[in-house]
Design a protein around this motif. Structure first.
Motif, short mmCIF file in Angstrom:
data_model
loop_
_atom_site.label_atom_id
_atom_site.label_comp_id
_atom_site.label_asym_id
_atom_site.label_seq_id
_atom_site.Cartn_x
_atom_site.Cartn_y
_atom_site.Cartn_z
N UNK A 1 17.86 -57.65 18.73
CA UNK A 1 18.27 -57.04 19.88
C UNK A 1 19.77 -56.19 19.53
N UNK A 2 19.80 -54.94 19.47
CA UNK A 2 21.04 -54.23 19.44
C UNK A 2 21.86 -54.46 20.63
N UNK A 3 23.30 -54.70 20.52
CA UNK A 3 24.26 -54.72 21.47
C UNK A 3 24.77 -53.48 21.87
N UNK A 4 24.55 -52.81 22.91
CA UNK A 4 25.06 -51.32 23.13
C UNK A 4 26.50 -51.79 23.72
N UNK A 5 27.04 -50.48 23.71
CA UNK A 5 28.41 -50.81 24.08
C UNK A 5 28.41 -51.00 25.85
N UNK A 6 27.36 -50.33 26.47
CA UNK A 6 27.20 -50.60 28.08
C UNK A 6 26.80 -52.08 28.14
N UNK A 7 25.95 -52.82 27.44
CA UNK A 7 25.69 -54.26 27.51
C UNK A 7 27.07 -55.02 27.25
N UNK A 8 27.67 -54.68 26.00
CA UNK A 8 28.95 -55.35 25.94
C UNK A 8 30.03 -55.51 27.15
N UNK A 9 30.12 -54.06 27.59
CA UNK A 9 30.97 -54.20 28.68
C UNK A 9 30.55 -54.70 30.01
#
Length: 157
Positions: free
Chosen positions: A1-9
C-alpha cells in the motif's frame, strides 16, 4: 500500500484526536483531574487537527511542517512535565508544591490554597509501565511528528 500525503495527514490527525479523547476520557470517565501542564499538552494536538483540515483542503506544502511543529510542541511540554513529575527540574510555581509560603498572612495563604488548582503538576496520577501520561504523550507526539514529516515530504497525494 502506498502511503499518500493525505493518508499520512489523516493518520497524524487521528493520532492527535485519539490522544485528546484519551485525555478527556481519563478526566471525565476516570475522574482524573488534569493539571496546568496536562492542559497545555492538549492545545497543540487540537491545533494539529485544525492544521490537518487546512493542509488537506489547501494542499499547502507548508502546513504539514506546521503540523509536525505542533506535535513536537506537545511532546516538548510532555518531556518538561515528565521532568517536573520526576523532580528533575522545578515546574511552574502555580501548580507544584514548591511555591513559597513566607511573607504571607495566614488568611492570604488559606485563600491561595483554596483557589489553587486541584491537581499538582509534580504528582503522577496514572502510569503504565512506569511512564506517566505526560511521558506517553511525549512518545506519541514524537511518532505523530514523524508522520507529519513524512506527509510534508510527499509532493503528491
Amino acid at each position: 500500500m502506498r502511503l499518500t500525503r493525505t493518508f499520512l495527514i489523516l493518520l497524524a490527525a487521528a493520532g492527535s484526536v485519539a490522544l485528546l479523547l484519551g485525555a478527556f476520557g481519563f478526566q471525565v470517565l476516570g475522574g482524573l483531574t488534569p493539571c496546568k501542564l496536562c492542559i497545555w499538552q492538549r492545545w497543540p494536538h487540537a491545533a494539529a487537527v485544525v492544521i490537518a483540515g487546512a493542509a488537506i483542503a489547501t494542499r499547502s506544502a507548508f502546513l504539514p511542517w506546521l503540523g509536525a511543529i505542533a506535535a513536537l510542541t506537545s511532546g516538548a511540554i510532555g518531556v518538561y512535565h515528565t521532568g517536573v513529575e520526576r523532580a528533575w527540574w522545578p515546574g511552574p510555581t502555580s501548580c507544584t508544591s514548591s511555591a513559597p509560603v513566607t511573607g504571607i498572612s495566614a488568611d492570604d495563604l488559606l485563600n491561595q490554597i483554596m483557589s489553587a488548582e486541584i491537581h499538582r503538576c509534580d504528582e503522577v496520577i496514572w502510569q503504565l509501565m512506569g511512564l506517566s501520561m505526560a511521558s506517553w504523550n511525549a512518545i506519541a507526539s514524537v511518532v505523530l511528528a514523524a508522520i507529519w514529516v513524512a506527509a510534508a515530504r510527499k509532493s503528491h497525494g
